[in-house]
Design an enzyme around this catalytic site. Structure first.
Site, PDB file in Angstrom:
ATOM      1  N   TYR A 531      10.220  15.892  53.207  1.00  0.00           N
ATOM      2  CA  TYR A 531      10.702  14.941  52.184  1.00  0.00           C
ATOM      3  C   TYR A 531       9.799  15.002  50.949  1.00  0.00           C
ATOM      4  CZ  TYR A 531      12.486  10.730  50.017  1.00  0.00           C
ATOM      5  OH  TYR A 531      13.025   9.852  49.109  1.00  0.00           O
ATOM      6  N   SER A 612      18.177  13.853  50.015  1.00  0.00           N
ATOM      7  CA  SER A 612      17.834  13.041  48.858  1.00  0.00           C
ATOM      8  C   SER A 612      16.730  13.738  48.061  1.00  0.00           C
ATOM      9  CB  SER A 612      17.399  11.668  49.368  1.00  0.00           C
ATOM     10  OG  SER A 612      17.604  10.700  48.431  1.00  0.00           O
ATOM     11  N   ASP A 698      28.374   7.853  47.427  1.00  0.00           N
ATOM     12  CA  ASP A 698      26.918   7.879  47.314  1.00  0.00           C
ATOM     13  C   ASP A 698      26.548   7.423  45.911  1.00  0.00           C
ATOM     14  OD1 ASP A 698      24.211   8.304  47.257  1.00  0.00           O
ATOM     15  OD2 ASP A 698      24.293  10.253  48.255  1.00  0.00           O
TER      16      ASP A 698
END
Ligand SMILES: *[C@@H]1O[C@H](CO)[C@@H](O)[C@H](O)[C@H]1NC(C)=O
Ligand SMILES: *[C@@H]1O[C@H](CO)[C@@H](O)[C@H](O)[C@H]1NC(C)=O
Ligand SMILES: *[C@@H]1O[C@H](CO)[C@@H](O)[C@H](O)[C@H]1NC(C)=O
Ligand SMILES: *[C@@H]1O[C@H](CO)[C@@H](O)[C@H](O)[C@H]1NC(C)=O
Length: 768
Positions: A531, A612, A698
């Site tokens: 991430y 993301s 989204d």
């Protein structure tokens, strides 16, 4: 379920945390018959082709119909950034509602679907996922009034059900079942709060995964619903006045146009309002707003004693201000007078509890690893602030919660593993440590009013253990529930944590999960996840999808705790943000190199995955090192780093990326923005097999990032004879960024992802 049930009282989290590590992720449904038929036709054709074998790769590529849709390029669209012209030929894809965009999405889904459904292990993968997923999942019980409440999912229910019990031994009764709210499970509880006396339950519902929600109220005794529904709610606190009469909540009452999550317009002018239960929303009182600061989001919490409202405005994804107002004896009729305690956006300050007039905050002000401070609200000048729990030199304070009158529980992170401690609220003194295996606390419940605490532990191979301890009566915690998963033997696997060296020599921790009898000859496929942003830490959790990969493909799962995350506090975050962003990418590529060098795997068998901000991570790494990976999975990722701040709440991420409006940041962003760095690989190489996933609702990271990137990839690479790896996008309908996603959709998405990996890397599904 874990993420939805997190009980910590943080200022509203709008950062682009992705929930994949809680085994909650994304997928594709179709709602039009015509479309369905079209897809079925293609599928028939495919299964026919599939039976022909022994073809070379190029022919295979034709067979699986990797004929990408033509996307119009408008070469005239360009922006001038500080003297540099940057073309944006797919600007038209930014309009989610145009016929042209819809047609593009439909056409992409057809190609993607035909590739995914041609995987011959599809049924095996789906069956195994479903079988393994089917175990009961519980949240920690929590006391409200004289009853206990907890969430439970029997296994495959689309949404967890809320239960009530008189005592922990009594038979639980259903209190609220969100599965009854929609046929397909796409309506989810995304926030909830009981009134102080436990008599009224306030809850927020979201449809199709959007960040927008509506707030509803139920009388907890009679089960009767109150008539009013609060609308236009987003990034909302939900906090009761202690007279049990009403709640403070937040939203964008002025936002015009569609507000169902499929729009891309920026959110402006967040407002905090007070609602009295039993009255229509039109009578709600505006209590706090900052008209001169349209980008602020207003967090708020009523203090544990009920005497204060603490107001915590935030602009980006870090740093907040602190104000308070007295509630005692106040009849709320209009804007509340605010007293400012923190006036500079320069550090985080989370309210934890209070001890009389002393409010306890968790802060990283001059404390990269976080600490607790006490601020006397009667005498709040900064010189008077007192350290309650000083910064630990190595461990990062993750959260703290008041319990049992005069104590608090502090949860630390030590090399990415949790440590749980009990402290004295007056002095900060350590009272005890709770025994804990290597893993993560994903749920906690406890209250100043009660001596009982509950905490929920999980790890890569531990599906979940809920411990409880009565701090007044018990000597040691005991197990309330231990989850067992049918047909899963943890002894067949092992987890290690290693520390590898990144490009600049920094040691980066990485968890690796594999079979106990793994052989290091480079033959295992690997799934590397990361991430690296927004101070979000990737801690060990139990994931069915990943275990299916490890068990049935003899896979290696690796989680790299790269810089940009919060694994080592604010300094780790800072080391991978703004002008240091490239460090996250270096760390991730070094993780891949480590796995290859140590013969866990080889490039052609290595998949990288991220969501993301992590989606940006993997697409950037793909651009920078196309040779290093076999496949990439980017879930609801960012890609257009020049324009991200123009949509929904994107402006809040400027704290991690900077903004193209600033010349220095523009220059930095241009170096990694994945949309702007797609290029034909040198030496006749090709890009890894690429699957981007996104969803129509989204409104966190809007779909246009994935759509523009796939159009660019297919245009620049899709026609090259050497690009035999697929370049695909999966656009799901009635879904958002991941929160509240129904189980059925999660399993569909996991099936698609594992099929994509198996199909692209030519892996074999072994049934044992
Ligand atoms: C979950 O929702 C899907 C549709 O999305 C439905 O087919 C399925 O029956 C639901 N599952 C349960 C257990 O209700
Ligand atoms: C910051 O922390 C250091 C070490 O904890 C301390 O020596 C210093 O005085 C602090 N500075 C301020 C401004 O509080
Ligand atoms: C940053 O991460 C640390 C460690 O997990 C946590 O304690 C802190 O609350 C986080 N800050 C924010 C603003 O989320
Ligand atoms: C395709 O790859 C081969 C080697 O695998 C190389 O010789 C050839 O030049 C490449 N073709 C192009 C157009 O780059």
């Amino acid at each position: 379920m874990a993420a939805v049930l997190a009980v910590f009282r943080l200022p509203q989290v709008v950062c682009i945390r992705h929930l994949a590590h809680f085994s909650r992720t994304i997928h594709i449904t179709r709602n039009s018959k015509i479309k369905q038929n079209y897809i079925n036709n293609i599928q028939t054709r495919l299964s026919f082709h599939h039976s022909i074998s022994n073809k070379n790769i190029k022919e295979k590529r034709k067979m699986v119909n990797l004929q990408y849709p033509d996307a119009r390029r408008d070469e005239k669209v360009a922006d001038n950034y500080h003297g540099t012209e940057v073309k944006d030929p797919y600007r038209w894809l930014e309009d989610p509602d145009s016929d042209e965009t819809r047609a593009f999405v439909d056409a992409q889904n057809v190609v993607t679907n035909s590739f995914l459904t041609s995987c011959k292990y599809r049924q095996d993968i789906h069956n195994r996922l479903k079988q393994l997923w089917d175990f009961p999942k519980y949240s920690c019980p929590r006391k409200h009034g004289d009853k206990y409440y907890f969430y439970m999912n029997t296994g495959l229910q689309n949404q967890s059900v809320y239960y009530v019990q008189d005592t922990l031994e009594d038979e639980p009764r259903v209190f609220f079942d969100p599965n009854t709210l929609s046929e397909d499970g796409t309506v989810a509880i995304t926030s909830s709060q009981f009134s102080e006396d436990g008599s009224i339950f306030a809850y927020g519902l979201s449809s199709s995964g959007t960040d927008w929600s509506t707030i509803h109220f139920i009388n907890a005794k009679t089960g009767e619903k109150y008539p009013e529904v609060l609308e236009q709610v987003k990034f909302s606190p939900l906090t009761w006045t202690h007279d049990n009469k009403g709640v403070f909540y937040g939203g964008y009452p002025d936002q015009a146009g569609k507000t169902d999550g499929s729009e891309t317009s920026g959110n402006r002018n967040h407002k905090l309002r007070y609602h009295r239960v039993g009255t229509p929303q039109s009578e709600d009182i505006l209590v706090v707003d900052f008209p001169e600061e349209p980008l602020w989001r207003i967090g708020a919490v009523v203090s544990d004693c009920g005497k204060y409202l603490i107001v915590l405005p935030m602009k980006d994804c870090r740093d907040n201000l602190v104000y308070f107002t007295k509630l005692e004896g106040v009849d709320i009729r209009g804007k509340l007078p605010l007293t400012q305690v923190v006036s500079k956006l320069e550090a985080d300050h989370d309210y934890v509890t209070n001890d009389g007039t002393k409010a306890i905050f968790m802060t990283n002000k001059n404390a990269s690893n976080f600490k607790l401070i006490a601020i006397d609200l009667e005498d709040y000048a900064e010189e008077k602030w007192v350290e309650l729990l000083p910064e630990h030199p190595y461990n990062v304070l993750d959260w703290a919660a008041a319990v049992d009158g005069d104590k608090f529980v502090a949860c630390y992170m030590l090399d990415v593993k949790n440590v749980l401690q009990l402290h004295c609220l007056k002095t900060g003194q350590l009272l005890r440590t709770f025994p804990l295996d290597v893993g993560t606390i994903i749920g906690f419940s406890g209250d100043k009013k009660y001596s009982e605490i509950f905490y929920h532990f999980t790890s890569f191979l531990t599906p979940g253990i809920i411990y409880t301890m009565d701090l007044k009566k018990d000597k040691e915690p005991k197990i309330l529930r231990e989850i067992k998963v049918k047909d899963f033997d943890p002894n067949l696997y092992k987890t290690v944590q290693i520390f590898y060296e990144s490009k600049d020599g920094t040691k980066i921790p990485m968890f690796i999960v594999m079979k106990a009898n793994a052989v290091f000859d480079g033959s295992m496929p690997a799934l590397l996840y990361g991430y690296g942003g927004f101070n979000v830490s990737q801690q060990p959790t139990f994931s069915v999808t990943r275990l299916v990969f490890v068990q049935h493909f003899n896979g290696v799962l690796a989680i790299a705790n790269i810089r940009g995350g919060g694994e080592y506090g604010e300094k780790w975050h800072n080391a991978g943000r703004l002008f240091n962003k490239q460090k996250s990418y270096d760390d991730f590529q070094a993780a891949a190199e480590y796995l290859i060098e140590k013969k866990y795997t080889t490039s052609s068998k290595l998949t990288i995955q991220g969501g993301s901000n992590g989606g940006l991570l993997v697409t950037t790494c793909m651009n920078q090192r196309p040779d290093l990976f076999g496949a990439i999975i980017s879930q609801c990722g960012l890609s257009d780093m020049l324009r991200f701040h123009k949509f929904t709440v994107g402006y809040a991420w400027v704290s991690d990326y900077g903004s193209s409006d600033d010349p220095k940041h523009f220059e930095n962003i241009m170096k990694y923005s994945s949309l702007h760095n797609v290029k034909v690989p040198e030496n006749g190489g090709q890009y890894p097999a690429t699957l981007l996933t996104t969803a129509d609702h989204d409104d966190r990271v809007v779909a246009l990032h994935s759509l523009k990137l796939i159009a660019t990839l297919q245009h620049k690479l899709g026609q090259l004879p050497n690009q035999t790896n697929p370049l695909l996008v999966r656009v799901e309908t009635k879904a958002g960024h991941g929160a509240g996603k129904p189980t059925a959709k999660l399993i569909e998405e996991s099936t698609d992802i594992l099929c994509f990996i198996a199909q692209s890397l030519k892996l074999e599904f072994k049934s044992t």
